[in-house]
Scaffold this active site. Structure first.
Site, PDB file in Angstrom:
ATOM      1  N   CYS A 179       0.851  -1.200   0.000  1.00  0.00           N
ATOM      2  CA  CYS A 179       0.000   0.000   0.000  1.00  0.00           C
ATOM      3  C   CYS A 179       0.881   1.242   0.000  1.00  0.00           C
ATOM      4  O   CYS A 179       0.585   2.223  -0.692  1.00  0.00           O
ATOM      5  CB  CYS A 179      -0.935   0.004   1.209  1.00  0.00           C
ATOM      6  SG  CYS A 179      -2.385  -1.061   1.022  1.00  0.00           S
ATOM      7  N   ASN A 208       2.190 -16.214  -4.380  1.00  0.00           N
ATOM      8  CA  ASN A 208       2.305 -16.973  -3.138  1.00  0.00           C
ATOM      9  C   ASN A 208       1.145 -16.595  -2.229  1.00  0.00           C
ATOM     10  O   ASN A 208       0.840 -15.410  -2.069  1.00  0.00           O
ATOM     11  CB  ASN A 208       3.640 -16.660  -2.452  1.00  0.00           C
ATOM     12  CG  ASN A 208       4.825 -17.131  -3.271  1.00  0.00           C
ATOM     13  OD1 ASN A 208       4.813 -18.212  -3.835  1.00  0.00           O
ATOM     14  ND2 ASN A 208       5.857 -16.297  -3.362  1.00  0.00           N
ATOM     15  N   HIS A 242      -0.347 -10.019  -4.821  1.00  0.00           N
ATOM     16  CA  HIS A 242       0.603  -9.602  -5.852  1.00  0.00           C
ATOM     17  C   HIS A 242       0.997 -10.789  -6.701  1.00  0.00           C
ATOM     18  O   HIS A 242       0.936 -11.934  -6.257  1.00  0.00           O
ATOM     19  CB  HIS A 242       1.846  -8.954  -5.221  1.00  0.00           C
ATOM     20  CG  HIS A 242       2.555  -9.817  -4.222  1.00  0.00           C
ATOM     21  ND1 HIS A 242       2.119  -9.949  -2.926  1.00  0.00           N
ATOM     22  CD2 HIS A 242       3.663 -10.597  -4.326  1.00  0.00           C
ATOM     23  CE1 HIS A 242       2.927 -10.767  -2.275  1.00  0.00           C
ATOM     24  NE2 HIS A 242       3.877 -11.184  -3.106  1.00  0.00           N
TER      25      HIS A 242
HETATM   26  P1  5GP Z   1       6.087 -12.833  -1.532  1.00  0.00           P
HETATM   27  O1  5GP Z   1       7.213 -13.544  -0.849  1.00  0.00           O
HETATM   28  O2  5GP Z   1       5.119 -12.222  -0.544  1.00  0.00           O
HETATM   29  O3  5GP Z   1       5.404 -13.642  -2.599  1.00  0.00           O
HETATM   30  O4  5GP Z   1       6.747 -11.663  -2.352  1.00  0.00           O
HETATM   31  C1  5GP Z   1       7.137 -10.444  -1.808  1.00  0.00           C
HETATM   32  C2  5GP Z   1       8.190  -9.890  -2.720  1.00  0.00           C
HETATM   33  O5  5GP Z   1       8.343  -8.519  -2.422  1.00  0.00           O
HETATM   34  C3  5GP Z   1       9.574 -10.534  -2.567  1.00  0.00           C
HETATM   35  O6  5GP Z   1       9.971 -11.111  -3.806  1.00  0.00           O
HETATM   36  C4  5GP Z   1      10.469  -9.375  -2.142  1.00  0.00           C
HETATM   37  O7  5GP Z   1      11.743  -9.423  -2.730  1.00  0.00           O
HETATM   38  C5  5GP Z   1       9.688  -8.157  -2.601  1.00  0.00           C
HETATM   39  N1  5GP Z   1       9.907  -6.971  -1.789  1.00  0.00           N
HETATM   40  C6  5GP Z   1       9.915  -6.898  -0.413  1.00  0.00           C
HETATM   41  N2  5GP Z   1      10.104  -5.620  -0.016  1.00  0.00           N
HETATM   42  C7  5GP Z   1      10.222  -4.872  -1.168  1.00  0.00           C
HETATM   43  C8  5GP Z   1      10.436  -3.467  -1.396  1.00  0.00           C
HETATM   44  O8  5GP Z   1      10.550  -2.650  -0.486  1.00  0.00           O
HETATM   45  N3  5GP Z   1      10.502  -3.083  -2.689  1.00  0.00           N
HETATM   46  C9  5GP Z   1      10.376  -3.953  -3.738  1.00  0.00           C
HETATM   47  N4  5GP Z   1      10.471  -3.452  -4.968  1.00  0.00           N
HETATM   48  N5  5GP Z   1      10.160  -5.273  -3.553  1.00  0.00           N
HETATM   49  C10 5GP Z   1      10.086  -5.734  -2.282  1.00  0.00           C
HETATM   50 ZN    ZN Z   2      -1.802  -3.260   1.066  1.00  0.00          ZN
END
Ligand code: 5GP
Ligand code: ZN
Length: 113
Positions: free
Chosen positions: A6, A86, A99
């Site tokens: 967000c 995920n 996402h």
């Molecule tokens: P999840 O593990 O929830 O499927 O994916 C979250 C993703 O967000 C991860 O691949 C991680 O590298 C990415 N991520 C986490 N914090 C940030 C951030 O501050 N900026 C960006 N661009 N990506 C982020």
């Molecule tokens: Zn959110």
């Protein structure tokens, strides 16, 4: 709500934007797992994860997939790409704002899980 994505959608935390419209934002993942690793999110916190997709928010999810196809074309992922979402603890979801990861730009790992 203290939600990282967000804050990124609101511009409170900077990101490298790849695409933006009224409802969707796409930006580069900070920790890329492939030569091209882009995250696509709804700007509004419509769901925590894919487990919360309902008739009320599924049109936005469909729009996100149209944008994923457009981004893949623009990024030159003509030889293929992977879309990952995920959902929950077992899938190691770390950000609870739905996402979609676009992964490509080279041959990906065979193992998915
Ligand atoms: P999840 O593990 O929830 O499927 O994916 C979250 C993703 O967000 C991860 O691949 C991680 O590298 C990415 N991520 C986490 N914090 C940030 C951030 O501050 N900026 C960006 N661009 N990506 C982020
Ligand atoms: Zn959110």
């Amino acid at each position: 709500m203290d939600c990282l994505f967000c804050k990124i959608a609101a511009g409170e935390i900077p990101s490298t934007k790849v695409y933006e419209d009224e409802t969707v934002l796409a930006f580069k993942d900070i920790n890329p797992m492939a030569p091209v690793h882009i995250l696509v999110i709804p700007k509004e916190h419509i769901a925590d994860s894919a487990a919360d997709i309902t008739p009320e928010n599924s049109a936005t999810v469909a729009h996100i997939f149209e944008i994923i196809a457009k981004i893949a074309r623009e990024q030159g992922l003509d030889n293929g790409f992977r879309v990952v979402t995920n959902s929950g603890e077992d899938a190691l979801q770390t950000v609870s704002h739905i996402h979609f990861h676009i992964l490509g730009g080279g041959r990906l790992q065979e193992k998915l899980g």
